[in-house]
Motif scaffolding. Structure first.
Motif, mmCIF file in Angstrom:
data_model
loop_
_atom_site.group_PDB
_atom_site.id
_atom_site.type_symbol
_atom_site.label_atom_id
_atom_site.label_comp_id
_atom_site.label_asym_id
_atom_site.label_seq_id
_atom_site.Cartn_x
_atom_site.Cartn_y
_atom_site.Cartn_z
ATOM 1 N N SER A 57 -5.510 -10.056 -0.357
ATOM 2 C CA SER A 57 -5.967 -8.955 0.489
ATOM 3 C C SER A 57 -6.295 -9.434 1.897
ATOM 4 C CB SER A 57 -7.197 -8.289 -0.142
ATOM 5 O OG SER A 57 -7.641 -7.204 0.643
ATOM 6 N N ASN A 83 -4.561 -5.590 -7.132
ATOM 7 C CA ASN A 83 -4.629 -4.148 -6.898
ATOM 8 C C ASN A 83 -6.066 -3.632 -6.803
ATOM 9 O OD1 ASN A 83 -1.859 -3.468 -6.720
ATOM 10 N ND2 ASN A 83 -1.650 -3.652 -8.934
ATOM 11 N N SER A 84 -7.042 -4.495 -7.089
ATOM 12 C CA SER A 84 -8.442 -4.106 -6.943
ATOM 13 C C SER A 84 -8.899 -4.157 -5.490
ATOM 14 C CB SER A 84 -9.346 -5.021 -7.782
ATOM 15 O OG SER A 84 -9.068 -4.888 -9.159
ATOM 16 N N PRO A 86 -8.165 -3.868 -1.136
ATOM 17 C CA PRO A 86 -7.428 -2.990 -0.220
ATOM 18 C C PRO A 86 -6.180 -3.643 0.355
ATOM 19 C CG PRO A 86 -9.435 -3.792 0.823
ATOM 20 C CD PRO A 86 -9.505 -4.205 -0.609
ATOM 21 N N ASN A 87 -5.215 -2.790 0.673
ATOM 22 C CA ASN A 87 -3.993 -3.166 1.388
ATOM 23 C C ASN A 87 -3.063 -4.068 0.591
ATOM 24 O OD1 ASN A 87 -4.864 -1.757 3.800
ATOM 25 N ND2 ASN A 87 -6.318 -3.431 4.081
ATOM 26 N N LEU A 89 -0.377 -3.874 -2.648
ATOM 27 C CA LEU A 89 0.360 -3.091 -3.638
ATOM 28 C C LEU A 89 1.176 -4.084 -4.451
ATOM 29 C CD1 LEU A 89 0.976 -0.286 -4.726
ATOM 30 C CD2 LEU A 89 2.867 -0.138 -3.112
ATOM 31 N N LEU A 158 1.161 7.225 -2.017
ATOM 32 C CA LEU A 158 0.329 6.183 -2.617
ATOM 33 C C LEU A 158 -0.435 5.410 -1.543
ATOM 34 C CD1 LEU A 158 -0.634 4.596 -5.049
ATOM 35 C CD2 LEU A 158 1.451 3.206 -4.897
ATOM 36 N N ASP A 159 0.234 5.086 -0.446
ATOM 37 C CA ASP A 159 -0.444 4.383 0.649
ATOM 38 C C ASP A 159 -1.624 5.201 1.174
ATOM 39 O OD1 ASP A 159 1.281 2.246 0.497
ATOM 40 O OD2 ASP A 159 2.578 2.932 2.131
ATOM 41 N N LYS A 162 -4.542 5.113 -1.275
ATOM 42 C CA LYS A 162 -5.251 3.838 -1.264
ATOM 43 C C LYS A 162 -6.197 3.728 -0.073
ATOM 44 C CE LYS A 162 -3.050 0.030 -2.381
ATOM 45 N NZ LYS A 162 -3.785 -0.472 -3.564
ATOM 46 N N THR A 163 -5.874 4.383 1.042
ATOM 47 C CA THR A 163 -6.795 4.351 2.181
ATOM 48 C C THR A 163 -8.078 5.122 1.871
ATOM 49 O OG1 THR A 163 -5.851 6.336 3.232
ATOM 50 C CG2 THR A 163 -4.867 4.206 3.795
ATOM 51 N N THR A 165 -9.245 5.537 -1.504
ATOM 52 C CA THR A 165 -9.898 4.952 -2.678
ATOM 53 C C THR A 165 -10.392 3.526 -2.455
ATOM 54 O OG1 THR A 165 -7.757 4.212 -3.561
ATOM 55 C CG2 THR A 165 -8.555 6.385 -4.259
ATOM 56 N N HIS A 166 -9.982 2.884 -1.351
ATOM 57 C CA HIS A 166 -10.426 1.526 -1.050
ATOM 58 C C HIS A 166 -11.242 1.513 0.238
ATOM 59 C CE1 HIS A 166 -7.259 0.461 -3.926
ATOM 60 N NE2 HIS A 166 -7.831 -0.716 -4.030
#
Length: 210
Positions: A57, A83-84, A86-87, A89, A158-159, A162-163, A165-166
């Motif tokens: 990460s 995957n836990s 950020p940024n 995949l 998905l991107d 993730k912004t 959820t992270h």
């Protein structure tokens, strides 16, 4: 691309073998590999698969690299850890078909491979084929090709998810166990490889302060 190789402690003895194959196939595609270790099971700095996730990460968020190759015994733990954060995949990749489809359909920036499970006689052949197919075409080309647009659309969704959820990585770095963070960035060549390529001054300055 700038590609990072990260090995955790249980499979560190295979670092040289993995790096040799990865570097050969990456160079054929015009990419550069940075070997962040571990380099042997006896290294002073011991990386776990959770530390691999944090390190991936850091490298990807700051654009110090564009892609990360990592793994563990089964590849599952490394994938979950990556995957836990950020940024990142990260896909679980076991062979050339996995690698090609992950690059073309999922357009990720990290792979986690099993370096113990199924890693026996002929393992280097599977590594060659896997990395060859991974880098054979630009990512996100779609498979089958007529599915490219909906696959790219799903990747963008998905991107965006993730912004939400992270949390921003800098917040995580300041709140995570600081000894754990220090151990993660204490590798023999971390400073040599990371700081000249890092494009995030805030994160770079914070890590230097440690």
């Amino acid at each position: 691309m700038k590609i990072a190789l990260i090995n955790e402690n249980s499979q560190a003895a295979k670092n040289a073998q993995i790096y040799e194959v990865l570097n050969e196939e990456a160079q054929k595609a015009g990419h550069t590999v940075f070997n962040y270790g571990m380099y042997s099971a006896e290294d002073d700095v011991q990386l776990t698969y959770v530390k691999n996730g944090l390190l991936a990460s850091i490298l990807l968020t700051t654009k110090a690299v564009d892609f990360v190759v990592t793994g563990c015994g089964t590849g599952q733990g490394a994938m979950l850890a990556c995957n836990s954060f950020p940024n990142v995949l990260c896909g679980h990749i076991t062979d050339a078909v996995d690698a090609y489809l992950f690059g073309q359909v999922n357009d990720g920036n990290c792979i986690a491979m099993p370096f113990a499970q199924g890693f026996g006689w002929g393992a280097e052949i599977n590594l060659h084929y896997t990395f060859e197919k991974l880098f054979s075409e630009s990512f996100g080309g779609g498979y089958p090709k007529e599915r490219r647009e909906p696959e790219q659309r799903n990747k963008k969704i998905l991107d965006q998810v993730k912004t939400v959820t992270h949390r921003p990585l800098i917040e995580i770095l300041k709140e995570i166990d600081q000894d754990f963070l220090k151990e993660t960035i204490a590798g023999e060549h971390f400073a040599e490889y990371f700081y000249p390529n890092c494009q995030d001054d805030e994160i770079a300055n914070y890590l230097k302060s440690l």
